[in-house]
Design a protein around this motif. Structure first.
Motif, PDB file in Angstrom:
ATOM      1  N   MET A 165       0.873  -1.065   0.201  1.00 28.17           N
ATOM      2  CA  MET A 165      -0.209  -0.508  -0.055  1.00 28.17           C
ATOM      3  C   MET A 165       0.875   1.031  -0.111  1.00 28.17           C
ATOM      4  SD  MET A 165      -2.213   0.844   2.963  1.00 28.17           S
ATOM      5  CE  MET A 165      -4.210   0.312   2.302  1.00 28.17           C
ATOM      6  N   MET A 166       0.486   2.073  -0.857  1.00 25.53           N
ATOM      7  CA  MET A 166       1.440   3.313  -0.966  1.00 25.53           C
ATOM      8  C   MET A 166       0.567   4.256   0.157  1.00 25.53           C
ATOM      9  SD  MET A 166       4.120   2.738  -2.292  1.00 25.53           S
ATOM     10  CE  MET A 166       4.350   4.331  -3.295  1.00 25.53           C
ATOM     11  N   ILE A 167       1.140   5.510   0.882  1.00 22.99           N
ATOM     12  CA  ILE A 167       1.263   6.561   1.616  1.00 22.99           C
ATOM     13  C   ILE A 167       1.407   7.637   0.974  1.00 22.99           C
ATOM     14  CG2 ILE A 167       1.143   7.163   3.958  1.00 22.99           C
ATOM     15  CD1 ILE A 167      -0.956   4.565   3.429  1.00 22.99           C
ATOM     16  N   CYS A 168       0.628   8.672   0.489  1.00 14.17           N
ATOM     17  CA  CYS A 168       1.493   9.738   0.622  1.00 14.17           C
ATOM     18  C   CYS A 168       0.980  10.549   0.762  1.00 14.17           C
ATOM     19  CB  CYS A 168       1.533   9.979  -1.156  1.00 14.17           C
ATOM     20  SG  CYS A 168       1.808   9.021  -2.554  1.00 14.17           S
ATOM     21  N   THR A 169       2.015  12.279   1.642  1.00 16.05           N
ATOM     22  CA  THR A 169       2.144  13.236   1.976  1.00 16.05           C
ATOM     23  C   THR A 169       2.976  14.138   2.002  1.00 16.05           C
ATOM     24  OG1 THR A 169       1.142  13.775   4.557  1.00 16.05           O
ATOM     25  CG2 THR A 169       3.764  12.498   3.972  1.00 16.05           C
ATOM     26  N   PRO A 170       2.487  15.206   1.673  1.00 20.70           N
ATOM     27  CA  PRO A 170       2.669  16.636   1.490  1.00 20.70           C
ATOM     28  C   PRO A 170       4.221  17.110   2.201  1.00 20.70           C
ATOM     29  CG  PRO A 170       0.267  17.174   1.920  1.00 20.70           C
ATOM     30  CD  PRO A 170       0.559  15.618   2.434  1.00 20.70           C
ATOM     31  N   TYR A 171       4.411  16.313   2.911  1.00 21.83           N
ATOM     32  CA  TYR A 171       5.512  16.878   4.305  1.00 21.83           C
ATOM     33  C   TYR A 171       5.514  15.700   5.028  1.00 21.83           C
ATOM     34  CZ  TYR A 171       1.354  17.047   8.033  1.00 21.83           C
ATOM     35  OH  TYR A 171       0.932  16.539   8.587  1.00 21.83           O
ATOM     36  N   ILE A 172       6.847  14.890   5.275  1.00 21.46           N
ATOM     37  CA  ILE A 172       7.178  14.531   6.560  1.00 21.46           C
ATOM     38  C   ILE A 172       7.745  14.841   7.735  1.00 21.46           C
ATOM     39  CG2 ILE A 172       7.697  12.560   5.126  1.00 21.46           C
ATOM     40  CD1 ILE A 172      10.471  14.057   4.564  1.00 21.46           C
ATOM     41  N   THR A 173       7.634  14.679   8.802  1.00 19.97           N
ATOM     42  CA  THR A 173       8.414  15.455   9.841  1.00 19.97           C
ATOM     43  C   THR A 173       9.639  14.670   9.998  1.00 19.97           C
ATOM     44  OG1 THR A 173       5.767  15.811  10.792  1.00 19.97           O
ATOM     45  CG2 THR A 173       8.102  16.325  12.453  1.00 19.97           C
ATOM     46  N   LEU A 174      10.617  15.418  10.072  1.00 20.56           N
ATOM     47  CA  LEU A 174      12.056  14.789  10.098  1.00 20.56           C
ATOM     48  C   LEU A 174      12.072  14.873  11.802  1.00 20.56           C
ATOM     49  CD1 LEU A 174      14.237  17.675   8.209  1.00 20.56           C
ATOM     50  CD2 LEU A 174      13.102  15.178   7.259  1.00 20.56           C
ATOM     51  N   ARG A 175      13.575  14.094  12.796  1.00 16.29           N
ATOM     52  CA  ARG A 175      13.690  14.346  13.612  1.00 16.29           C
ATOM     53  C   ARG A 175      13.512  14.687  15.160  1.00 16.29           C
ATOM     54  NH1 ARG A 175      17.220   8.737  13.054  1.00 16.29           N
ATOM     55  NH2 ARG A 175      16.224   6.830  11.752  1.00 16.29           N
ATOM     56  N   ASN A 176      14.569  16.011  14.122  1.00 20.15           N
ATOM     57  CA  ASN A 176      14.707  17.664  14.658  1.00 20.15           C
ATOM     58  C   ASN A 176      13.216  18.069  15.285  1.00 20.15           C
ATOM     59  OD1 ASN A 176      14.175  18.570  12.728  1.00 20.15           O
ATOM     60  ND2 ASN A 176      16.202  19.066  12.531  1.00 20.15           N
ATOM     61  N   GLY A 177      12.322  17.230  14.496  1.00 16.15           N
ATOM     62  CA  GLY A 177      11.336  18.058  14.922  1.00 16.15           C
ATOM     63  C   GLY A 177      10.482  19.320  13.513  1.00 16.15           C
ATOM     64  N   LYS A 178      11.338  19.408  12.790  1.00 18.27           N
ATOM     65  CA  LYS A 178      10.814  19.822  11.261  1.00 18.27           C
ATOM     66  C   LYS A 178      10.333  19.755  10.168  1.00 18.27           C
ATOM     67  CE  LYS A 178      14.796  23.598  12.065  1.00 18.27           C
ATOM     68  NZ  LYS A 178      15.797  24.122  11.812  1.00 18.27           N
ATOM     69  N   ARG A 179       9.227  20.041  10.356  1.00 18.46           N
ATOM     70  CA  ARG A 179       8.696  20.125   8.675  1.00 18.46           C
ATOM     71  C   ARG A 179       9.445  20.055   7.842  1.00 18.46           C
ATOM     72  NH1 ARG A 179       2.095  19.709  10.300  1.00 18.46           N
ATOM     73  NH2 ARG A 179       1.972  18.773  11.703  1.00 18.46           N
ATOM     74  N   LEU A 180       9.193  18.463   6.301  1.00 20.83           N
ATOM     75  CA  LEU A 180      10.296  18.687   5.280  1.00 20.83           C
ATOM     76  C   LEU A 180       8.930  19.002   4.023  1.00 20.83           C
ATOM     77  CD1 LEU A 180      12.696  19.233   3.274  1.00 20.83           C
ATOM     78  CD2 LEU A 180      12.608  16.929   3.609  1.00 20.83           C
ATOM     79  N   PHE A 181       8.768  20.048   3.321  1.00 20.10           N
ATOM     80  CA  PHE A 181       6.934  20.146   2.435  1.00 20.10           C
ATOM     81  C   PHE A 181       7.662  19.739   1.184  1.00 20.10           C
ATOM     82  CE2 PHE A 181       5.939  22.858   5.659  1.00 20.10           C
ATOM     83  CZ  PHE A 181       4.577  22.521   6.099  1.00 20.10           C
ATOM     84  N   ALA A 182       6.993  18.557   0.883  1.00 19.05           N
ATOM     85  CA  ALA A 182       7.354  18.261  -0.600  1.00 19.05           C
ATOM     86  C   ALA A 182       7.569  19.440  -1.658  1.00 19.05           C
ATOM     87  CB  ALA A 182       6.433  17.185  -1.049  1.00 19.05           C
ATOM     88  N   HIS A 183       7.206  21.012  -2.437  1.00 19.58           N
ATOM     89  CA  HIS A 183       7.667  21.214  -2.742  1.00 19.58           C
ATOM     90  C   HIS A 183       8.573  21.855  -2.630  1.00 19.58           C
ATOM     91  CE1 HIS A 183       6.232  24.711   0.335  1.00 19.58           C
ATOM     92  NE2 HIS A 183       5.714  23.827   0.564  1.00 19.58           N
TER      93      HIS A 183
END
Length: 60
Positions: free
Chosen positions: A1-19
């Motif tokens: 199953m593929m899960i897609c999200t516009p952002y991921i949260t890094l280990r340091n708590g910052k969000r990295l956006f796909a764009h």
């Protein structure tokens, strides 16, 4: 199953956006068991939040 999200949260708590990386979304493969476990955890958290909100409304 593929899960897609516009952002991921890094280990340091910052969000990295796909764009920011030139992508529409980050996609990754999960097993149906992993997905089911995640959905159960999310439902439990929502139920807990709902109960907390109800108790705060009663106090007011």
């Amino acid at each position: 199953m593929m899960i897609c999200t516009p952002y991921i949260t890094l280990r340091n708590g910052k969000r990295l956006f796909a764009h920011e990386k030139g992508l529409e979304a980050f996609c990754f493969e999960v097993t149906p068991e992993q997905h089911k476990k995640y959905m159960e955890k999310k439902a439990k958290e929502e139920e807990k939040k709902k109960k907390q909100d109800e108790s705060e409304e009663k106090e007011e």
